[in-house]
Design an enzyme around this catalytic site. Structure first.
Site, PDB file in Angstrom:
ATOM      1  N   HIS A   1       1.012  -1.095  -0.013  1.00 53.59           N
ATOM      2  CA  HIS A   1       0.098   0.021   0.199  1.00 53.59           C
ATOM      3  C   HIS A   1       0.963   1.426   0.104  1.00 53.59           C
ATOM      4  O   HIS A   1       2.008   1.373   0.499  1.00 53.59           O
ATOM      5  CB  HIS A   1      -0.911  -0.198   1.240  1.00 53.59           C
TER       6      HIS A   1
ATOM      7  N   ASP B   1       3.504  -3.838   8.021  1.00 56.63           N
ATOM      8  CA  ASP B   1       2.129  -3.098   7.693  1.00 56.63           C
ATOM      9  C   ASP B   1       1.145  -4.036   8.282  1.00 56.63           C
ATOM     10  O   ASP B   1       0.659  -4.980   7.250  1.00 56.63           O
ATOM     11  CB  ASP B   1       2.264  -2.463   6.365  1.00 56.63           C
TER      12      ASP B   1
ATOM     13  N   LYS C   1     -10.062  -0.135  11.148  1.00 60.00           N
ATOM     14  CA  LYS C   1     -10.204  -1.432  10.247  1.00 60.00           C
ATOM     15  C   LYS C   1     -10.567  -2.746  11.027  1.00 60.00           C
ATOM     16  O   LYS C   1     -10.476  -3.888  10.617  1.00 60.00           O
ATOM     17  CB  LYS C   1      -8.910  -1.900   9.406  1.00 60.00           C
TER      18      LYS C   1
ATOM     19  N   CYS D   1      -4.847   2.778  -3.351  1.00 62.13           N
ATOM     20  CA  CYS D   1      -3.466   3.063  -2.993  1.00 62.13           C
ATOM     21  C   CYS D   1      -2.490   2.186  -3.192  1.00 62.13           C
ATOM     22  O   CYS D   1      -1.653   2.055  -2.253  1.00 62.13           O
ATOM     23  CB  CYS D   1      -3.591   3.601  -1.539  1.00 62.13           C
TER      24      CYS D   1
END
Ligand code: PMP
Length: 417
Positions: A125, A202, A228, A367
């Site tokens: 991302h 990440d 999220k 993204c």
């Protein structure tokens, strides 16, 4: 932990129970962008605002003490949730993006020099790419990319191929936000550490699915976002090993991050406050604590197998529709994310047509432009599931896609007979 029946679980999420237009029920399949919030999270945020909306760490009065207690106990919950050895290793940020920027700006600028290498992957991302590109430009650091297979998997061997004696950082996602690919972190962490490199994960997509326990998997930094994983927006986490965090300078200055200040300089506060200047997102942190409580009460194995069976169902069901190419690996190699390329329909048109049926999906490049270049696609559509989704949701997705294809097909100009 046990997992309640799906209907009971769905009743916890008020946003699920709505019509997006009269007569059109919501089918929410945009969870990789942000998840819905359950009542306990909504109530925790509301209780802060209604009952004890005071600043933390400062006031010596009852409300401030109550706010501080709730805020710091949220940090403890998060530390337990990811298996952190110490609560001081949990730094609040605004989200994954800010957490990775903090690592690049603070650790990266302090410890990397010209010619050092950072290994990333094709799956990243922009949040795990741009901060490193900025650092690379500034410091002459070199970025190297581990290539994915055609079905979107990141093999440990692909990482091995780009490691060198100059590798200082391996920064990878735990789960692709476009293809759902689960990255085999264990061998990657071992390889990186063998070379003396640190590992940045990440976890924006991985942590919500309980994919990472830093107690068992010795990553050096882990970044993730509250929104999220059933929590509020505006709050996220940078987990870092104490030793690394201790050695890093603060990325930003201001109140609360200092112990003593003179005209000339200041002495930094201890961890984690050194990295948290100013008034933090208090309600949001408390909300994330409630989200972690909520997730911790569920059986994570049951949730993971629910999501896997949804993906298996979705792969089968969409194969029946025709013209739908599912991108990325087979369900056994991925989480609840379904990247799609629908023949003859631009992803943006598709998302708009699906919205007519109340089906919320995402379209675009998510993204992740380099990944789209690698896939050879200008954009993709993405349906993503979370613990409250059902096979009915994927039936509605399949029907809505079939309808979109019919509609666009019927509209195509016909040649006169
Ligand atoms: N990494 C991945 C894999 C993501 O899916 C996202 C969110 N789309 C991010 C990073 C950025 O998260 P945030 O916008 O919450 O900072």
């Amino acid at each position: 932990p046990t997992t309640p029946a799906l209907d009971d679980l769905r009743a916890d999420f008020p946003a699920l129970d709505q019509e997006v237009r009269p007569g059109v029920r919501l089918t929410y399949l945009d969870n990789a962008a942000t998840t819905l919030k359950p009542w306990p999270v909504i109530r925790a945020v509301q209780a802060f605002d209604a009952e004890y909306p005071a600043n933390v760490h400062r006031g010596i009065h009852t409300l401030s003490e109550r706010a501080t207690e709730a805020y710091e106990s949220a940090r403890e919950k998060v530390a337990r949730f990811i298996g952190a050895a110490e609560v001081e290793e949990v730094v609040w940020t605004r989200g994954t993006t800010e957490a990775i920027n903090l690592i690049a700006q603070s650790w990266g600028r302090t410890f990397l020099k010209e010619g050092d290498e950072i290994v990333l992957s094709d799956l990243e991302h922009h949040a795990n790419l741009i901060p490193w590109q900025m650092l690379a430009k500034e410091r002459g650091v070199v970025l190297r990319f581990a290539e994915i297979s055609d079905d979107g998997r990141l093999e440990p061997e692909a990482v091995e191929r780009v490691l060198s004696d100059r590798t200082r950082v391996v920064a990878v996602t735990a789960m692709s936000n476009v293809l759902g690919t689960v990255v085999p972190l264990e061998p990657i962490v071992a390889m990186a550490h063998d070379r003396g490199a640190i590992v940045v994960v990440d976890g924006a997509q991985g942590v919500p699915h309980r994919a990472i326990d830093v107690g068992r998997l010795p990553v050096d930094f882990l970044a993730f976002s509250g929104h999220k994983m059933c929590g509020p927006t505006g709050i996220g986490v940078l987990y870092g090993r104490r030793e690394l965090l201790e050695a890093m300078p603060p990325a930003w200055g201001g109140g609360s991050m200092v112990l003593r200040v003179s005209r000339e300089g200041a002495e930094w506060n201890e961890l984690p406050y050194k990295f948290e200047p100013g008034t933090p997102p208090i309600a949001q942190a408390i909300g994330l604590g409630a989200a972690v409580d909520y997730l911790s009460r569920l059986d994570s194995e049951a949730v993971a197998s629910h999501e896997r069976s949804l993906m298996e169902y979705a792969h089968r069901r969409l194969a029946e529709v025709g013209g739908v190419r599912i991108l990325g690996p087979e369900p056994e190699y991925k989480g609840g994310i379904l990247g799609m390329d629908v023949e003859g329909v631009h992803p943006h048109d598709l998302a708009q047509l699906l919205d007519r049926h109340g089906v919320a999906v995402r379209a675009g490049q998510h993204c992740a432009m380099p990944l789209h270049h690698r896939l050879g696609l200008p954009a993709t559509a993405r349906a993503s599931a979370y613990l409250y989704n059902t096979t009915d949701d994927f039936d509605r997705l399949a029907e809505a896609i079939a309808d979109a294809r019919r509609l666009l097909h019927d509209r195509r100009p016909r040649r006169p007979a």
